[in-house]
Design a protein around this motif. Sequence first.
Motif, PDB file in Angstrom:
ATOM      1  N   ALA A 102     -15.850  60.156 -12.504  1.00 10.51           N
ATOM      2  CA  ALA A 102     -15.460  61.556 -11.677  1.00 10.51           C
ATOM      3  C   ALA A 102     -13.702  61.545 -11.069  1.00 10.51           C
ATOM      4  O   ALA A 102     -12.763  62.213 -11.385  1.00 10.51           O
ATOM      5  N   ALA A 103     -13.374  60.121 -11.193  1.00 10.29           N
ATOM      6  CA  ALA A 103     -11.988  60.129 -11.648  1.00 10.29           C
ATOM      7  C   ALA A 103     -10.751  60.407 -12.342  1.00 10.29           C
ATOM      8  O   ALA A 103     -10.181  60.441 -12.272  1.00 10.29           O
ATOM      9  N   VAL A 104     -11.406  59.658 -13.757  1.00  7.64           N
ATOM     10  CA  VAL A 104     -10.981  60.448 -14.758  1.00  7.64           C
ATOM     11  C   VAL A 104     -10.605  61.230 -15.033  1.00  7.64           C
ATOM     12  O   VAL A 104      -9.680  62.274 -15.439  1.00  7.64           O
ATOM     13  N   ALA A 105     -11.684  62.172 -15.145  1.00  7.37           N
ATOM     14  CA  ALA A 105     -11.872  63.691 -14.831  1.00  7.37           C
ATOM     15  C   ALA A 105     -11.049  64.726 -14.426  1.00  7.37           C
ATOM     16  O   ALA A 105     -10.349  65.207 -15.103  1.00  7.37           O
ATOM     17  N   ALA A 106     -10.825  64.206 -13.463  1.00 13.78           N
ATOM     18  CA  ALA A 106     -10.056  65.022 -11.823  1.00 13.78           C
ATOM     19  C   ALA A 106      -8.981  64.683 -11.780  1.00 13.78           C
ATOM     20  O   ALA A 106      -8.187  65.565 -12.698  1.00 13.78           O
ATOM     21  N   ALA A 107      -8.476  63.278 -12.324  1.00 15.40           N
ATOM     22  CA  ALA A 107      -6.787  63.432 -13.019  1.00 15.40           C
ATOM     23  C   ALA A 107      -6.388  64.083 -13.899  1.00 15.40           C
ATOM     24  O   ALA A 107      -5.351  64.628 -14.032  1.00 15.40           O
ATOM     25  N   VAL A 108      -6.915  64.191 -15.249  1.00 18.60           N
ATOM     26  CA  VAL A 108      -6.735  64.840 -16.184  1.00 18.60           C
ATOM     27  C   VAL A 108      -6.896  66.437 -15.840  1.00 18.60           C
ATOM     28  O   VAL A 108      -5.685  66.308 -16.228  1.00 18.60           O
ATOM     29  N   ALA A 109      -7.792  66.865 -14.972  1.00 10.62           N
ATOM     30  CA  ALA A 109      -7.544  68.124 -14.902  1.00 10.62           C
ATOM     31  C   ALA A 109      -5.336  68.435 -14.150  1.00 10.62           C
ATOM     32  O   ALA A 109      -5.895  69.025 -14.141  1.00 10.62           O
ATOM     33  N   GLY A 110      -5.725  66.936 -12.878  1.00 12.09           N
ATOM     34  CA  GLY A 110      -4.879  67.740 -12.419  1.00 12.09           C
ATOM     35  C   GLY A 110      -3.374  67.873 -13.153  1.00 12.09           C
ATOM     36  O   GLY A 110      -2.718  68.303 -13.013  1.00 12.09           O
ATOM     37  N   CYS A 111      -3.378  66.432 -13.983  1.00 10.27           N
ATOM     38  CA  CYS A 111      -2.299  66.541 -14.315  1.00 10.27           C
ATOM     39  C   CYS A 111      -2.028  67.484 -15.196  1.00 10.27           C
ATOM     40  O   CYS A 111      -0.737  68.430 -15.879  1.00 10.27           O
ATOM     41  N   GLU A 112      -3.844  67.740 -16.174  1.00  6.30           N
ATOM     42  CA  GLU A 112      -2.296  69.669 -17.209  1.00  6.30           C
ATOM     43  C   GLU A 112      -2.311  70.669 -15.939  1.00  6.30           C
ATOM     44  O   GLU A 112      -1.781  71.363 -16.600  1.00  6.30           O
ATOM     45  N   LEU A 144      -1.735  64.268 -21.003  1.00  7.14           N
ATOM     46  CA  LEU A 144      -2.959  64.133 -21.246  1.00  7.14           C
ATOM     47  C   LEU A 144      -3.611  62.075 -21.178  1.00  7.14           C
ATOM     48  O   LEU A 144      -4.274  61.672 -20.021  1.00  7.14           O
ATOM     49  N   PRO A 145      -2.637  61.114 -22.148  1.00  8.19           N
ATOM     50  CA  PRO A 145      -2.355  60.582 -21.744  1.00  8.19           C
ATOM     51  C   PRO A 145      -2.483  59.984 -20.495  1.00  8.19           C
ATOM     52  O   PRO A 145      -2.973  58.666 -19.377  1.00  8.19           O
ATOM     53  N   ILE A 146      -1.547  60.498 -19.587  1.00 12.90           N
ATOM     54  CA  ILE A 146      -0.698  60.071 -18.599  1.00 12.90           C
ATOM     55  C   ILE A 146      -2.279  60.524 -17.683  1.00 12.90           C
ATOM     56  O   ILE A 146      -2.783  59.848 -16.328  1.00 12.90           O
ATOM     57  N   GLY A 147      -2.883  62.009 -17.759  1.00  5.47           N
ATOM     58  CA  GLY A 147      -3.764  61.566 -17.525  1.00  5.47           C
ATOM     59  C   GLY A 147      -4.772  60.507 -16.851  1.00  5.47           C
ATOM     60  O   GLY A 147      -6.188  59.820 -15.903  1.00  5.47           O
ATOM     61  N   LEU A 148      -5.334  60.194 -18.275  1.00  3.28           N
ATOM     62  CA  LEU A 148      -5.883  59.220 -18.257  1.00  3.28           C
ATOM     63  C   LEU A 148      -5.591  58.039 -17.587  1.00  3.28           C
ATOM     64  O   LEU A 148      -6.870  57.509 -17.019  1.00  3.28           O
ATOM     65  N   VAL A 149      -4.471  57.372 -17.601  1.00  2.88           N
ATOM     66  CA  VAL A 149      -4.089  56.542 -16.646  1.00  2.88           C
ATOM     67  C   VAL A 149      -4.233  56.555 -15.756  1.00  2.88           C
ATOM     68  O   VAL A 149      -4.143  55.835 -14.764  1.00  2.88           O
ATOM     69  N   GLU A 150      -3.861  58.178 -14.826  1.00  2.00           N
ATOM     70  CA  GLU A 150      -3.995  58.018 -13.250  1.00  2.00           C
ATOM     71  C   GLU A 150      -5.396  58.272 -12.892  1.00  2.00           C
ATOM     72  O   GLU A 150      -5.246  57.507 -12.241  1.00  2.00           O
ATOM     73  N   GLY A 151      -6.425  58.596 -14.062  1.00  2.00           N
ATOM     74  CA  GLY A 151      -7.910  58.456 -13.868  1.00  2.00           C
ATOM     75  C   GLY A 151      -7.824  56.808 -13.702  1.00  2.00           C
ATOM     76  O   GLY A 151      -8.863  56.643 -12.281  1.00  2.00           O
ATOM     77  N   GLY A 152      -7.752  56.112 -14.107  1.00  2.00           N
ATOM     78  CA  GLY A 152      -8.063  55.038 -14.601  1.00  2.00           C
ATOM     79  C   GLY A 152      -7.167  54.054 -13.901  1.00  2.00           C
ATOM     80  O   GLY A 152      -8.325  52.895 -12.902  1.00  2.00           O
ATOM     81  N   VAL A 153      -6.339  53.948 -12.470  1.00  2.29           N
ATOM     82  CA  VAL A 153      -5.831  53.912 -12.049  1.00  2.29           C
ATOM     83  C   VAL A 153      -6.472  53.996 -10.580  1.00  2.29           C
ATOM     84  O   VAL A 153      -7.023  52.975  -9.645  1.00  2.29           O
ATOM     85  N   THR A 154      -6.649  55.344 -10.170  1.00  7.30           N
ATOM     86  CA  THR A 154      -7.921  55.435  -9.748  1.00  7.30           C
ATOM     87  C   THR A 154      -8.364  55.293  -9.629  1.00  7.30           C
ATOM     88  O   THR A 154      -8.671  54.201  -7.776  1.00  7.30           O
ATOM     89  N   ALA A 155      -9.488  55.537  -9.785  1.00  8.84           N
ATOM     90  CA  ALA A 155     -11.130  54.559  -9.922  1.00  8.84           C
ATOM     91  C   ALA A 155     -10.919  52.879  -9.516  1.00  8.84           C
ATOM     92  O   ALA A 155     -11.242  52.403  -8.987  1.00  8.84           O
ATOM     93  N   ALA A 156     -10.037  52.079 -10.386  1.00 12.23           N
ATOM     94  CA  ALA A 156      -9.961  51.376  -9.838  1.00 12.23           C
ATOM     95  C   ALA A 156      -9.301  50.666  -8.361  1.00 12.23           C
ATOM     96  O   ALA A 156     -10.172  50.043  -7.929  1.00 12.23           O
ATOM     97  N   VAL A 157      -8.420  51.429  -8.317  1.00 14.55           N
ATOM     98  CA  VAL A 157      -8.079  51.383  -6.646  1.00 14.55           C
ATOM     99  C   VAL A 157      -8.944  51.857  -5.669  1.00 14.55           C
ATOM    100  O   VAL A 157      -9.912  50.934  -4.384  1.00 14.55           O
ATOM    101  N   VAL A 158      -9.261  52.395  -6.291  1.00 13.82           N
ATOM    102  CA  VAL A 158     -10.705  53.221  -4.922  1.00 13.82           C
ATOM    103  C   VAL A 158     -12.112  52.209  -5.449  1.00 13.82           C
ATOM    104  O   VAL A 158     -11.923  51.789  -3.681  1.00 13.82           O
ATOM    105  N   SER A 159     -12.560  51.581  -6.110  1.00 13.54           N
ATOM    106  CA  SER A 159     -13.097  50.793  -5.727  1.00 13.54           C
ATOM    107  C   SER A 159     -12.900  49.895  -5.410  1.00 13.54           C
ATOM    108  O   SER A 159     -14.196  49.328  -4.635  1.00 13.54           O
ATOM    109  N   TYR A 160     -11.942  48.734  -5.569  1.00 10.96           N
ATOM    110  CA  TYR A 160     -11.404  47.737  -5.205  1.00 10.96           C
ATOM    111  C   TYR A 160     -11.893  48.224  -3.395  1.00 10.96           C
ATOM    112  O   TYR A 160     -11.851  47.409  -2.423  1.00 10.96           O
ATOM    113  N   LEU A 161     -10.895  49.456  -3.170  1.00 11.84           N
ATOM    114  CA  LEU A 161     -11.088  49.353  -1.638  1.00 11.84           C
ATOM    115  C   LEU A 161     -12.588  49.603  -0.517  1.00 11.84           C
ATOM    116  O   LEU A 161     -13.165  49.444  -0.244  1.00 11.84           O
ATOM    117  N   ALA A 162     -13.031  50.556  -1.786  1.00  8.12           N
ATOM    118  CA  ALA A 162     -14.078  50.324  -2.007  1.00  8.12           C
ATOM    119  C   ALA A 162     -15.231  49.048  -1.246  1.00  8.12           C
ATOM    120  O   ALA A 162     -15.696  49.335  -0.064  1.00  8.12           O
TER     121      ALA A 162
END
Length: 292
Positions: A102-112, A144-162
Amino acid sequence: SLMGVLGAFVFTAQMINFAIPGTGSSGHLVGGLLLAVLLGPHAALVVMTSILAVQALFFADGGLLALGANIANMGLVPCYVAYPLYRRLAGADPTPARRAAAAVAAAVAGCEIGALGVVLETTASGIASLPAGTFLLLMLPIHLPIGLVEGGVTAAVVSYLAQARPEWAAGGPASAAGAGRGLLAAVAAAAVVTGGCLAWTASDLPDGLEWSVARVTGTAGEAGVAGAVSRAHDLFSGLQERTAFLPGYAFRSPAAGERLGTSVSGLVGGGLTLALAGLFGWAISRRRAGPG
């Protein structure tokens, strides 16, 4: 406050431009979606506005006249378009895999969508004679690749904090009380390390916007954007020259040292964002608490 600490972290993270292989371009974390997931969309927009204002006023990163457009593309879109998409895709009780997807898909959509906004705003402003179709065909793929990185970082940080605070995984904005002093200190330390040291690793390649403009015009950097210069532009450019004491995240004198200038910029910028976003957070909490 949590808003201030997270704002400082995102400010410093945005300083690290990463190269996009095979393109000659670079990108950086936006952080709007991450902030919205952790704080809720309204508080996240306040923090993003604080970050962008500090960047424009004190580091000449983004023009003052473009501040509204930057807030729309990097604040409103992630907070009120990408974040609702994330919540819908993640569901009420997401597994780690579903949260990451969800984080990757939303981040890509937001960047685009943000990239589309830049094209529409540039075309509507009339300050640049760029062919909108060509500009769009360059802006969307490079983000597009910027959004993929954004999503990956978001997912990693949220997973750690969760994992650190399981109640965050259930959804809903976090609070400073829920975060705990230890976690706040850890995020603050990450901001110090990122701004003070990791920012040295930033790529010197042009970012996605600069790269796209250069491809359209055949001229590197902002020099390719030729258009009418208004009195308002002159006024705000002059104001920015006076307020930006570390333009381009560096000392005005090159003799002072590039790395030192980067480190000082990261620490000072993170501190200013911490203070400004923290002040807004304090005001919001006071308003919610009501009189007495």
